[in-house]
Design an enzyme around this catalytic site. Structure first.
Site, mmCIF file in Angstrom:
data_model
loop_
_atom_site.group_PDB
_atom_site.id
_atom_site.type_symbol
_atom_site.label_atom_id
_atom_site.label_comp_id
_atom_site.label_asym_id
_atom_site.label_seq_id
_atom_site.Cartn_x
_atom_site.Cartn_y
_atom_site.Cartn_z
ATOM 1 N N TYR A 132 0.858 -1.265 -0.054
ATOM 2 C CA TYR A 132 0.228 -0.027 -0.188
ATOM 3 C C TYR A 132 1.064 1.240 -0.036
ATOM 4 C CZ TYR A 132 -3.707 2.957 1.674
ATOM 5 O OH TYR A 132 -4.905 3.939 1.699
ATOM 6 N N LYS A 160 -1.565 -1.164 -4.641
ATOM 7 C CA LYS A 160 -2.361 -0.165 -3.643
ATOM 8 C C LYS A 160 -1.942 1.173 -4.024
ATOM 9 C CE LYS A 160 -5.698 2.184 -1.036
ATOM 10 N NZ LYS A 160 -6.436 1.439 0.142
#
Length: 298
Positions: A132, A160
């Protein structure tokens, strides 16, 4: 390995602040029935950092019950690497299909520290990992150089990408090709990222509007860009609510208004009131009044 629309789900609470498993199951099943491709539990939207490890594992177990053969992914976002590793180990034992890992939440790591932290957590959980990267919210940028350095570990399968710079999508693809499953993590950049080559969408407003979210994704993948863009333009005022300090309160209020859920949050957060609440109510009211008829798609 992973693709499609994977919602970052909200965590539901009873009035006494305990976990509301019945409401979570209802909401999670609504998402999967609408065609979502997995679920991510206990992220920023899921108030993960405000949950104990035991609570997060309980939410994960419910998530896995609902997703069946699709991925149930637990977010790992801890201040200390040892705590992140401990949670990763617990997630693996509890049946997680993967982890979404935030490098750090309190101390803002440099390049060497970020790479070391991610490697340690991946080794502890020994599960597929979605990295992330969100330099705005967490002030740690997992750069393309870092992704290239981490590419030698097959456990890192996805990214992400939430840098808020749409150019990053192309930079990652140009440098690393299809090495990572590339997800967009910014709701109001989703159309732009998906048409630039992202393979998936870690979505927020999907929790209240899953059919529209899935339609945008599948229409883009079918090359039906104009139809997807029409829905996206309608969706944008709602998607903008994801890019806010109050994203949790915003989206939970949208759930309350759109799918008859509730907007309970865990302190120190409090539900919206005054002008902030009125603004969200107006956005939802206008959007529902003009909700588009979705075209057929596969």
């Amino acid at each position: 390995m992973w693709q499609g629309v994977i919602p970052a789900v909200t965590t539901k609470f009873n009035q006494d602040d305990t976990l509301d498993f019945k409401e979570m199951e209802r909401c999670f099943r609504y998402l999967m029935d609408a065609g979502c491709d997995g679920l991510i539990a206990c992220g920023s939207l899921g108030e993960g950092p405000l949950l104990s490890h035991a609570e997060r594992i309980d939410v994960l177990k419910l998530t896995k019950e609902v997703t069946g053969n699709k991925p149930a992914i637990l977010t790992v976002a801890e201040a200390a690497t040892r705590d992140a590793c401990a949670l990763a180990e617990k997630a693996a034992k509890a049946g997680a299909d993967g982890l979404m890992v935030v490098p750090s939440t309190i101390y803002h790591t440099n390049h060497r520290e970020t790479v070391a932290t991610l490697r340690s957590i991946a080794a502890a959980g020994d599960l597929p990992v979605m990295i992330y990267s969100n330099r705005l919210a967490y002030r740690v940028d997992v750069t393309t150089d870092m992704l290239e350095e981490l590419a030698d570990d097959a456990r890192f399968v996805a990214v992400k990408e939430s840098s808020d710079d749409i150019r990053r999508t192309t930079e990652i693809i140009n440098r690393l090709g299809s090495r990572y499953d590339l997800f967009t993590g910014v709701d109001n950049l989703a159309f732009e990222a998906l048409t630039a080559g992202a393979t998936g969408w870690v979505a927020g407003l999907v929790v209240a509007f899953p059919h529209e979210t899935v339609a945008i994704y599948r229409l883009i993948k079918a090359g039906r860009y104009n139809e997807a863009l029409d829905i996206y333009r309608w969706f944008r005022p709602l998607l903008d609510l994801d890019v806010s300090t109050y994203l949790v309160q915003n989206i939970k209020l949208v759930e309350a208004l759109a799918i008859d859920s509730n907007d309970r949050v865990r302190a120190p957060r409090l539900p919206l009131e005054g002008a902030l609440r009125t603004r969200v109510e107006q956005v939802v009211s206008t959007s529902l009044a003009n909700r588009p008829v979705l075209p057929a798609f596969n």
